[in-house]
Write a protein that holds these residues in place. Structure first.
Motif, mmCIF file in Angstrom:
data_model
loop_
_atom_site.group_PDB
_atom_site.id
_atom_site.type_symbol
_atom_site.label_atom_id
_atom_site.label_comp_id
_atom_site.label_asym_id
_atom_site.label_seq_id
_atom_site.Cartn_x
_atom_site.Cartn_y
_atom_site.Cartn_z
ATOM 1 N N LEU A 233 -12.397 -15.966 -2.718
ATOM 2 C CA LEU A 233 -13.041 -15.276 -3.837
ATOM 3 C C LEU A 233 -12.973 -16.098 -5.125
ATOM 4 C CD1 LEU A 233 -11.793 -11.611 -3.301
ATOM 5 C CD2 LEU A 233 -14.062 -12.520 -2.840
ATOM 6 N N GLY A 234 -12.148 -17.151 -5.119
ATOM 7 C CA GLY A 234 -12.010 -17.984 -6.304
ATOM 8 C C GLY A 234 -10.789 -17.676 -7.137
ATOM 9 N N ILE A 235 -9.921 -16.834 -6.637
ATOM 10 C CA ILE A 235 -8.706 -16.465 -7.362
ATOM 11 C C ILE A 235 -7.648 -17.533 -7.107
ATOM 12 C CG2 ILE A 235 -6.864 -14.758 -7.527
ATOM 13 C CD1 ILE A 235 -9.030 -12.671 -6.778
ATOM 14 N N LYS A 236 -7.091 -18.045 -8.199
ATOM 15 C CA LYS A 236 -6.134 -19.141 -8.078
ATOM 16 C C LYS A 236 -4.675 -18.714 -8.297
ATOM 17 C CE LYS A 236 -9.439 -22.598 -9.134
ATOM 18 N NZ LYS A 236 -10.452 -22.872 -9.982
ATOM 19 N N ASN A 237 -4.484 -17.630 -9.013
ATOM 20 C CA ASN A 237 -3.122 -17.157 -9.292
ATOM 21 C C ASN A 237 -2.988 -15.701 -8.872
ATOM 22 O OD1 ASN A 237 -2.129 -19.527 -10.625
ATOM 23 N ND2 ASN A 237 -3.437 -18.984 -12.355
ATOM 24 N N VAL A 238 -1.902 -15.438 -8.140
ATOM 25 C CA VAL A 238 -1.652 -14.083 -7.653
ATOM 26 C C VAL A 238 -0.171 -13.781 -7.837
ATOM 27 C CG1 VAL A 238 -1.643 -12.590 -5.626
ATOM 28 C CG2 VAL A 238 -3.457 -14.251 -5.919
ATOM 29 N N GLU A 239 0.123 -12.601 -8.305
ATOM 30 C CA GLU A 239 1.500 -12.151 -8.385
ATOM 31 C C GLU A 239 1.724 -11.178 -7.233
ATOM 32 O OE1 GLU A 239 4.100 -9.616 -11.520
ATOM 33 O OE2 GLU A 239 2.902 -11.257 -12.334
ATOM 34 N N ILE A 240 2.724 -11.475 -6.415
ATOM 35 C CA ILE A 240 3.007 -10.639 -5.240
ATOM 36 C C ILE A 240 4.245 -9.809 -5.531
ATOM 37 C CG2 ILE A 240 3.599 -10.629 -2.788
ATOM 38 C CD1 ILE A 240 2.071 -13.313 -2.603
ATOM 39 N N HIS A 241 4.117 -8.498 -5.377
ATOM 40 C CA HIS A 241 5.227 -7.570 -5.612
ATOM 41 C C HIS A 241 5.744 -7.088 -4.260
ATOM 42 C CE1 HIS A 241 4.246 -7.166 -9.915
ATOM 43 N NE2 HIS A 241 3.020 -7.441 -9.488
ATOM 44 N N LEU A 242 6.979 -7.419 -3.988
ATOM 45 C CA LEU A 242 7.585 -7.018 -2.717
ATOM 46 C C LEU A 242 8.299 -5.692 -2.846
ATOM 47 C CD1 LEU A 242 9.054 -10.456 -1.726
ATOM 48 C CD2 LEU A 242 6.966 -9.436 -0.900
ATOM 49 N N ASN B 38 0.852 -1.182 0.000
ATOM 50 C CA ASN B 38 0.000 0.000 0.000
ATOM 51 C C ASN B 38 0.895 1.241 0.000
ATOM 52 O OD1 ASN B 38 -1.779 2.068 0.559
ATOM 53 N ND2 ASN B 38 -2.787 1.029 2.253
ATOM 54 N N PRO B 39 0.807 2.089 -1.017
ATOM 55 C CA PRO B 39 1.667 3.287 -1.037
ATOM 56 C C PRO B 39 1.445 4.217 0.158
ATOM 57 C CG PRO B 39 0.552 2.989 -3.146
ATOM 58 C CD PRO B 39 -0.031 1.988 -2.197
ATOM 59 N N ALA B 40 0.246 4.201 0.727
ATOM 60 C CA ALA B 40 -0.055 5.061 1.874
ATOM 61 C C ALA B 40 0.486 4.494 3.182
ATOM 62 C CB ALA B 40 -1.564 5.283 1.990
ATOM 63 N N ASN B 41 0.696 3.177 3.220
ATOM 64 C CA ASN B 41 1.214 2.521 4.415
ATOM 65 C C ASN B 41 1.911 1.248 3.954
ATOM 66 O OD1 ASN B 41 1.787 1.177 6.760
ATOM 67 N ND2 ASN B 41 -0.261 1.367 7.636
ATOM 68 N N THR B 42 3.216 1.291 3.799
ATOM 69 C CA THR B 42 3.950 0.167 3.213
ATOM 70 C C THR B 42 3.977 -1.080 4.092
ATOM 71 O OG1 THR B 42 6.037 1.078 4.047
ATOM 72 C CG2 THR B 42 5.398 1.640 1.776
ATOM 73 N N ARG B 43 3.381 -1.028 5.260
ATOM 74 C CA ARG B 43 3.255 -2.213 6.112
ATOM 75 C C ARG B 43 1.955 -2.965 5.829
ATOM 76 N NH1 ARG B 43 5.424 0.028 11.927
ATOM 77 N NH2 ARG B 43 7.517 0.456 11.190
ATOM 78 N N GLU B 44 1.190 -2.473 4.874
ATOM 79 C CA GLU B 44 -0.074 -3.103 4.490
ATOM 80 C C GLU B 44 -0.026 -3.472 3.013
ATOM 81 O OE1 GLU B 44 -3.072 -0.823 7.568
ATOM 82 O OE2 GLU B 44 -3.088 -0.241 5.463
ATOM 83 N N TRP B 45 -0.954 -4.345 2.629
ATOM 84 C CA TRP B 45 -1.044 -4.848 1.263
ATOM 85 C C TRP B 45 -2.387 -4.478 0.644
ATOM 86 C CZ3 TRP B 45 3.369 -6.946 -0.457
ATOM 87 C CH2 TRP B 45 4.284 -7.401 0.503
ATOM 88 N N ALA C 258 -3.182 -6.195 6.668
ATOM 89 C CA ALA C 258 -1.956 -6.125 7.456
ATOM 90 C C ALA C 258 -1.083 -7.359 7.266
ATOM 91 C CB ALA C 258 -2.297 -5.948 8.934
ATOM 92 N N HIS C 259 -1.702 -8.510 6.964
ATOM 93 C CA HIS C 259 -0.944 -9.764 6.882
ATOM 94 C C HIS C 259 -1.155 -10.428 5.532
ATOM 95 C CE1 HIS C 259 -0.023 -9.434 11.111
ATOM 96 N NE2 HIS C 259 -1.295 -9.170 11.332
ATOM 97 N N LEU C 260 -0.064 -10.742 4.891
ATOM 98 C CA LEU C 260 -0.109 -11.362 3.576
ATOM 99 C C LEU C 260 -0.775 -12.736 3.616
ATOM 100 C CD1 LEU C 260 0.699 -10.825 0.676
ATOM 101 C CD2 LEU C 260 2.944 -11.784 1.173
#
Length: 76
Positions: free
Chosen positions: A67-76, A23-30, A55-57
């Motif tokens: 939600l039915g989402i099977k693929n996610v790309e995570i950007h660290l 989250n650009p407003a709070n980099t400790r959140e997603w 707050a937690h990945l």
């Protein structure tokens, strides 16, 4: 895009790329970002149309599965 919209689109066979970013407003959140064709994109929002942050990945990935989402790309 609200959770109900995500579920409905997945049920209708509509696909989109799902990205989890800091989250650009709070980099400790997603936050969740959906990319669709033709340059369209959406954030996961709550019922008040506010971008949801997590707050937690681990918990976020579980919610995306629900939600039915099977693929996610995570950007660290």
């Amino acid at each position: 895009m609200k959770r109900s919209d995500v579920k409905a689109r997945i049920a209708a066979g509509i696909s989109f790329d799902t990205h989890v970013i800091a989250n650009p407003a709070n980099t400790r959140e997603w936050i969740v970002f959906f990319k669709k064709d033709a340059g369209r994109s959406f954030f996961l929002v709550d019922e008040d149309e506010q971008v949801e942050s997590f707050a937690h990945l681990d918990g976020l990935v579980g919610e995306l599965r629900e939600l039915g989402i099977k693929n996610v790309e995570i950007h660290l």
